[in-house]
Design an enzyme around this catalytic site. Structure first.
Site, short mmCIF file in Angstrom:
data_model
loop_
_atom_site.label_atom_id
_atom_site.label_comp_id
_atom_site.label_asym_id
_atom_site.label_seq_id
_atom_site.Cartn_x
_atom_site.Cartn_y
_atom_site.Cartn_z
N GLU A 159 -3.18 8.55 1.76
CA GLU A 159 -4.10 7.46 1.40
C GLU A 159 -5.56 7.88 1.48
O GLU A 159 -6.18 7.81 2.54
CB GLU A 159 -3.86 6.24 2.31
CG GLU A 159 -4.81 5.07 1.97
CD GLU A 159 -4.59 3.83 2.82
OE1 GLU A 159 -3.74 3.85 3.73
OE2 GLU A 159 -5.28 2.83 2.56
N LYS A 211 -1.30 6.67 -2.05
CA LYS A 211 -1.83 5.30 -1.88
C LYS A 211 -3.32 5.32 -2.16
O LYS A 211 -4.14 5.55 -1.26
CB LYS A 211 -1.54 4.79 -0.46
CG LYS A 211 -2.13 3.42 -0.16
CD LYS A 211 -1.49 2.78 1.05
CE LYS A 211 -2.20 1.49 1.43
NZ LYS A 211 -1.45 0.71 2.42
P1 13P Z 1 -5.51 -3.42 2.38
O1 13P Z 1 -4.50 -3.70 1.28
O2 13P Z 1 -5.90 -4.64 3.17
O3 13P Z 1 -6.67 -2.61 1.89
O4 13P Z 1 -4.76 -2.54 3.47
C1 13P Z 1 -3.93 -1.54 3.05
C2 13P Z 1 -3.94 -0.46 4.03
O5 13P Z 1 -2.91 -0.03 4.51
C3 13P Z 1 -5.22 0.13 4.40
O6 13P Z 1 -5.01 1.33 5.05
#
Ligand code: 13P
Length: 343
Positions: free
Chosen positions: A177, A222
């Protein structure tokens, strides 16, 4: 369930389903509970998450996996059932946040690098025993007039790759991510600027994954969507967000990656759903595109729940509605009409 990384990853992005990010750290969940005037105790956090994990219709039909926080993966429901067992019963893959948060990057004013590599091998082995089959590590990249720097992008991409390799060694699918934030301080944070920074970040991340020998088939990306910053006076229409996000991903993400699960990042619930649906409606994409939302799946339910037992059923309905709308978006068939009809 099969234990091959490829099969776990495929299960996480199966048709019409996506991931619930319920891995708020103790600090973040306190901020969420502050919004409803609720003290963040261990029992309150348990009750809140149990409310969602017991929303059977949502969990069985729309949620393929849940990202947990260290406390939650060890927690038991009020009746003594481990919360992980509730997920398994709903056929949702248990996942775990393993990063230790974004910390100031030395000699790089204002920028951050995500930490948590020390001891990670041992922690992953323990989480595997506790039932986790995927993990998450979030890097944050901020856009301002003078950032991001090469140093911040490189340091974060390198850490993501080292994390991903350790996960795969432990039999755990890494969610990689790299989040380019939408809440930068500048009015000049246009959608074009987000496109450029996201492209730079993703290219750097896939370079580092290559050098770290990470199997692309056994990971999930992600990313953020390509979107104007919250302070930018010009907000692009949804069609442009969808188009520029897809262009960016096609330029940067190899087709060997089985799935891309977006974060919501501060978008409104409906925007996050609409953007995802528009992208999937295009069809012919090389990877699955779905959601891994935190706020955009939980906000409505959290408000309805308000920390009260008598509101659990109504909160579960609110959560199920958002999960269902995002399931439609993952299929590219969400519509305004579906949103209103079900609501
Ligand atoms: P949000 O969808 O609230 O941005 O959170 C997703 C997430 O896992 C952030 O690390």
């Amino acid at each position: 369930m099969s234990e091959r990384l490829e099969d776990i990853a495929a299960a996480m992005v199966r048709d019409g389903q996506g991931i619930l990010a319920a891995d708020e750290s103790s600090g973040t969940i306190k901020k969420r509970f502050d919004q409803i005037g609720l003290e963040s105790t261990e029992d309150a956090r348990r009750d809140y998450r149990e409310m969602m994990f017991r929303a059977d219709e949502a969990m069985k039909n729309y949620i393929s996996g849940v990202i947990l926080y260290d406390e939650t993966i060890r927690q038991k429901a009020a009746d003594g059932t481990p919360l992980v067992d509730l997920l398994k019963a709903a056929d949702a893959v248990p996942g775990i946040k393993v990063d230790m948060g974004a910390k100031p990057l030395a000699l790089q004013s204002g920028e951050k690098v995500t930490e948590g590599l020390d001891g990670l091998r041992e922690r992953l082995n323990e989480y595997y025993k506790l039932g986790a089959r995927f993990a998450k590590w979030r890097a944050v990249i901020e856009i301002s007039a003078s950032t991001p720097s090469h140093n911040a992008i490189h340091a974060n991409a390198h850490a993501l790759a080292r994390y991903a390799a350790l996960c795969q060694e432990a039999g755990i699918v890494p969610i990689v991510e790299p989040e380019v934030l939408m809440d930068g301080p500048e009015a000049s944070h246009t959608i074009e600027r987000c496109f450029d920074v996201t492209k730079w970040t993703l290219n750097s991340v896939f370079d580092e994954l290559y050098y770290a020998n990470v199997s692309l088939e056994g990971m999930i990306l992600k990313p953020n969507m390509v979107i104007a910053g919250q302070k930018c006076p010009t907000q692009a229409p949804a069609e442009q967000v969808a188009e520029m996000t897809l262009t960016c991903l096609k330029q940067c993400v190899p087709s060997a990656v089985p799935g891309i699960a977006f974060l919501s990042g501060g978008q409104s619930d409906e925007d996050a759903t609409k953007h995802l649906s528009l992208m999937n409606a295009q069809g012919g994409l090389p990877w699955k595109l779905t959601f891994s939302y935190g706020r955009a799946l939980q906000q409505a339910a959290l408000k309805v729940w308000g920390g009260k037992t008598e509101n659990v059923a109504a909160a579960q309905r609110a959560f199920t509605h958002r999960a269902k709308m995002n399931s439609l978006a993952a299929l590219g068939t969400w519509s305004d009409a579906a949103e209103r009809a079900a609501a």
